[in-house]
Design a protein around this motif. Structure first.
Motif, PDB file in Angstrom:
ATOM      1  N   ASN A 160       5.750   6.020 -24.366  1.00  0.00           N
ATOM      2  CA  ASN A 160       4.689   5.928 -25.352  1.00  0.00           C
ATOM      3  C   ASN A 160       3.337   6.149 -24.681  1.00  0.00           C
ATOM      4  OD1 ASN A 160       3.622   4.994 -28.038  1.00  0.00           O
ATOM      5  ND2 ASN A 160       2.766   3.364 -26.767  1.00  0.00           N
ATOM      6  N   LEU A 161       2.391   6.726 -25.442  1.00  0.00           N
ATOM      7  CA  LEU A 161       0.999   6.836 -25.011  1.00  0.00           C
ATOM      8  C   LEU A 161       0.148   5.968 -25.926  1.00  0.00           C
ATOM      9  CD1 LEU A 161       0.935  10.695 -24.378  1.00  0.00           C
ATOM     10  CD2 LEU A 161       0.987   8.895 -22.640  1.00  0.00           C
ATOM     11  N   ASP A 162      -1.161   5.943 -25.699  1.00  0.00           N
ATOM     12  CA  ASP A 162      -2.040   5.205 -26.594  1.00  0.00           C
ATOM     13  C   ASP A 162      -1.827   5.717 -28.025  1.00  0.00           C
ATOM     14  OD1 ASP A 162      -3.967   3.535 -27.604  1.00  0.00           O
ATOM     15  OD2 ASP A 162      -5.659   4.629 -26.749  1.00  0.00           O
ATOM     16  N   GLY A 163      -2.002   4.845 -29.008  1.00  0.00           N
ATOM     17  CA  GLY A 163      -1.760   5.234 -30.396  1.00  0.00           C
ATOM     18  C   GLY A 163      -2.843   4.727 -31.318  1.00  0.00           C
ATOM     19  N   GLY A 164      -2.453   4.431 -32.565  1.00  0.00           N
ATOM     20  CA  GLY A 164      -3.430   3.976 -33.548  1.00  0.00           C
ATOM     21  C   GLY A 164      -4.481   5.039 -33.802  1.00  0.00           C
ATOM     22  N   ALA A 165      -5.743   4.628 -33.793  1.00  0.00           N
ATOM     23  CA  ALA A 165      -6.834   5.571 -34.044  1.00  0.00           C
ATOM     24  C   ALA A 165      -7.006   6.573 -32.907  1.00  0.00           C
ATOM     25  CB  ALA A 165      -8.136   4.808 -34.261  1.00  0.00           C
TER      26      ALA A 165
ATOM     27  N   ARG B  11       8.014   2.401 -21.690  1.00  0.00           N
ATOM     28  CA  ARG B  11       9.081   3.391 -21.552  1.00  0.00           C
ATOM     29  C   ARG B  11       9.947   3.345 -22.800  1.00  0.00           C
ATOM     30  NH1 ARG B  11      11.247   5.955 -16.501  1.00  0.00           N
ATOM     31  NH2 ARG B  11      12.787   7.427 -17.292  1.00  0.00           N
ATOM     32  N   LEU B  12      10.350   4.531 -23.266  1.00  0.00           N
ATOM     33  CA  LEU B  12      11.189   4.624 -24.459  1.00  0.00           C
ATOM     34  C   LEU B  12      12.630   4.984 -24.117  1.00  0.00           C
ATOM     35  CD1 LEU B  12       8.682   6.630 -26.700  1.00  0.00           C
ATOM     36  CD2 LEU B  12       9.025   4.145 -26.650  1.00  0.00           C
ATOM     37  N   LEU B  13      12.803   6.000 -23.252  1.00  0.00           N
ATOM     38  CA  LEU B  13      14.131   6.486 -22.883  1.00  0.00           C
ATOM     39  C   LEU B  13      14.246   6.622 -21.379  1.00  0.00           C
ATOM     40  CD1 LEU B  13      14.539   9.453 -25.439  1.00  0.00           C
ATOM     41  CD2 LEU B  13      15.444   7.129 -25.684  1.00  0.00           C
ATOM     42  N   THR B  14      15.420   6.300 -20.870  1.00  0.00           N
ATOM     43  CA  THR B  14      15.746   6.533 -19.467  1.00  0.00           C
ATOM     44  C   THR B  14      17.120   7.175 -19.409  1.00  0.00           C
ATOM     45  OG1 THR B  14      14.490   4.563 -18.802  1.00  0.00           O
ATOM     46  CG2 THR B  14      16.024   5.488 -17.186  1.00  0.00           C
TER      47      THR B  14
ATOM     48  N   LYS C  68       0.682  -4.977 -31.789  1.00  0.00           N
ATOM     49  CA  LYS C  68       0.652  -3.542 -32.114  1.00  0.00           C
ATOM     50  C   LYS C  68       1.738  -2.778 -31.361  1.00  0.00           C
ATOM     51  CE  LYS C  68      -4.342  -3.320 -33.032  1.00  0.00           C
ATOM     52  NZ  LYS C  68      -5.638  -2.736 -32.594  1.00  0.00           N
ATOM     53  N   ILE C  69       2.101  -3.274 -30.183  1.00  0.00           N
ATOM     54  CA  ILE C  69       3.175  -2.663 -29.401  1.00  0.00           C
ATOM     55  C   ILE C  69       4.495  -3.383 -29.632  1.00  0.00           C
ATOM     56  CG2 ILE C  69       3.989  -2.180 -27.053  1.00  0.00           C
ATOM     57  CD1 ILE C  69       1.739  -0.354 -27.899  1.00  0.00           C
ATOM     58  N   LEU C  70       4.453  -4.711 -29.703  1.00  0.00           N
ATOM     59  CA  LEU C  70       5.698  -5.485 -29.744  1.00  0.00           C
ATOM     60  C   LEU C  70       6.422  -5.399 -31.077  1.00  0.00           C
ATOM     61  CD1 LEU C  70       4.610  -8.729 -27.843  1.00  0.00           C
ATOM     62  CD2 LEU C  70       5.641  -6.641 -26.929  1.00  0.00           C
ATOM     63  N   THR C  71       5.676  -5.447 -32.188  1.00  0.00           N
ATOM     64  CA  THR C  71       6.345  -5.555 -33.492  1.00  0.00           C
ATOM     65  C   THR C  71       5.819  -4.618 -34.571  1.00  0.00           C
ATOM     66  OG1 THR C  71       4.836  -7.358 -34.109  1.00  0.00           O
ATOM     67  CG2 THR C  71       6.962  -7.978 -33.123  1.00  0.00           C
ATOM     68  N   ASN C  72       4.551  -4.283 -34.536  1.00  0.00           N
ATOM     69  CA  ASN C  72       3.931  -3.574 -35.659  1.00  0.00           C
ATOM     70  C   ASN C  72       4.311  -2.098 -35.703  1.00  0.00           C
ATOM     71  OD1 ASN C  72       2.726  -6.027 -35.980  1.00  0.00           O
ATOM     72  ND2 ASN C  72       0.620  -5.306 -35.678  1.00  0.00           N
ATOM     73  N   SER C  73       4.173  -1.551 -36.907  1.00  0.00           N
ATOM     74  CA  SER C  73       4.297  -0.110 -37.099  1.00  0.00           C
ATOM     75  C   SER C  73       2.904   0.490 -37.124  1.00  0.00           C
ATOM     76  CB  SER C  73       5.022   0.197 -38.407  1.00  0.00           C
ATOM     77  OG  SER C  73       5.128   1.593 -38.624  1.00  0.00           O
TER      78      SER C  73
ATOM     79  N   THR D 179       7.431   1.868 -35.435  1.00  0.00           N
ATOM     80  CA  THR D 179       7.432   0.834 -34.406  1.00  0.00           C
ATOM     81  C   THR D 179       7.834   1.479 -33.083  1.00  0.00           C
ATOM     82  OG1 THR D 179       9.752   0.249 -34.715  1.00  0.00           O
ATOM     83  CG2 THR D 179       8.119  -0.893 -36.115  1.00  0.00           C
ATOM     84  N   ILE D 180       7.668   0.772 -31.996  1.00  0.00           N
ATOM     85  CA  ILE D 180       8.063   1.310 -30.695  1.00  0.00           C
ATOM     86  C   ILE D 180       9.576   1.564 -30.634  1.00  0.00           C
ATOM     87  CG2 ILE D 180       8.230   0.800 -28.232  1.00  0.00           C
ATOM     88  CD1 ILE D 180       5.486   1.806 -29.056  1.00  0.00           C
TER      89      ILE D 180
END
Length: 366
Positions: free
Chosen positions: A329-334, A263-266, A283-288, A311-312
């Motif tokens: 957020n949804l699935d990301g990366g490739a 969740r990003l916003l509430t 990939k979710i916790l810290t990475n861009s 980043t998230i």
């Protein structure tokens, strides 16, 4: 005198009259959702409502209302807007034993009786004009010291031609396909990638992670705590936790759902807490990285967003600046992809498991 049932509108929503601070609801909403008998006298502009042992008579433009033969006064008068008749919700609800609860975070009223519960979107009267069904833009916001550019598809959830659903790759759990193929197979005008899935397996089956509901059917269960987008029968959207979703599903009236997160916003506030949702991957916790997100605005637009690097927490701030009040957020990366009007806006780097789809039929087309 000509008697007829109430007129039909494709998607019910309420109007907020800011002068009287009263919410008005279309007659069809009461007749369809709460089993009220509704008679419309077009010649005299009169409305007759009945349910069990309650009879209510109202007149368009007048403050007087008769309830079981007794005269009462309304603060806000019934009116007609675009051939749809609206009546004051709170007064009608009190007499028909329908409870009302305002949800500021979704700009909706939860309308409930002893048998059923529905969410009714609310907009200010007069704000319907000028809304576009679907609009693609590119927006850049400064987040911290970083400029983040994103593609944004804004979908009007109140438009009667818009439907939100979920499609599976090759119509089967565990298969993968190009985002374009999933969209075209389901005759969708727009699509974004959906849940996380087992993208790195060498086998033929790549199982998705999380709840998936498609065409009203739970096609993939889950025990995850991650956030879930829930789609109702009138394209009313809400975001709930994975813990809450099973109970929400049991209540019925879920036409589609997709679990991803975090969740990003509430209610307009940044509420990023991936660890609480069970995420452990950097990939979710810290990475861009490349991201896909969805957001809901207080004007009842769905925002579908792709961005090449964030980043998230940066994504959450970006969605807030874009006007979302609820977001995930949804699935990301490739997997990150956005498809619109037969073209890729953001092309995924691999086949994907499932997609959030937008179907659209112009209600004014012949």
């Amino acid at each position: 005198m000509i008697l007829a049932t109430a007129e039909v509108s494709a998607k019910p929503f309420g109007y907020l009259d800011t002068e009287t601070n009263r919410t008005f609801v279309p007659l069809r909403y009461l007749s369809e959702h709460f089993q009220c008998e509704v008679i419309w006298d077009a010649e005299q502009q009169k409305i007759f409502l009945s349910r069990e042992d309650m009879d209510i008579a109202l007149t368009v433009g007048q403050h007087q209302v008769i309830v079981n033969g007794e005269l009462h006064a309304l603060d806000g008068v019934p009116f007609i807007d675009q051939d749809v008749t609206y009546v004051p919700l709170r007064f009608i609800g009190q007499h028909l034993q329908i409870s009302l609860e305002w949800e500021a975070g979704t700009q909706a009223v939860v309308v409930q009786d002893q048998y059923r519960t529905f969410r009714l979107p609310i907009i200010q009267r007069g704000s319907l004009n000028g809304r576009k069904a679907i609009e693609l833009t590119e927006k850049t916001f400064i987040v911290g010291s970083k400029q983040i550019r994103s593609h944004v598809l804004a979908i009007d959830l109140l438009n009667p031609g818009v439907q939100v659903t979920v499609g599976l790759a090759r119509d089967k759990v565990g298969q993968v396909a190009e985002l374009k193929q999933i969209a075209d197979t389901n005759q969708a005008v727009a699509a974004v990638n959906g849940t996380f899935f087992d993208a790195y397996t060498d086998g033929d089956i790549q199982i998705p992670y999380g709840f998936i509901v498609s065409n009203g059917e739970l096609v993939h269960p889950s025990t995850e705590k991650r956030s879930v987008l829930v789609v109702g029968p009138n394209t009313d959207l809400e975001i709930v936790s994975g813990d809450v979703f099973p109970a929400r599903l049991q209540q019925g009236a879920v036409t589609a759902a997709i679990q991803a997160g975090p969740r990003l916003l509430t209610d307009g506030k940044i509420t990023v807490n991936p660890e609480a949702e069970g995420f452990r991957d950097p990939k979710i916790l810290t990475n861009s990285g490349a991201r896909t997100a969805l957001g809901i605005t207080d004007e009842h637009y769905l925002l579908l967003v792709t961005t090449p690097a964030a980043t998230i927490p940066e994504l959450a701030e970006w969605m807030q600046k874009a006007g979302a009040v609820q977001a995930m957020n949804l699935d990301g990366g490739a997997s990150s992809g956005l498809y619109y009007e037969s073209s890729y806006i953001t092309k995924p780097g691999r086949p994907i498991s499932n997609a959030l789809l937008i179907q659209y039929s112009d209600p004014e087309a012949d």
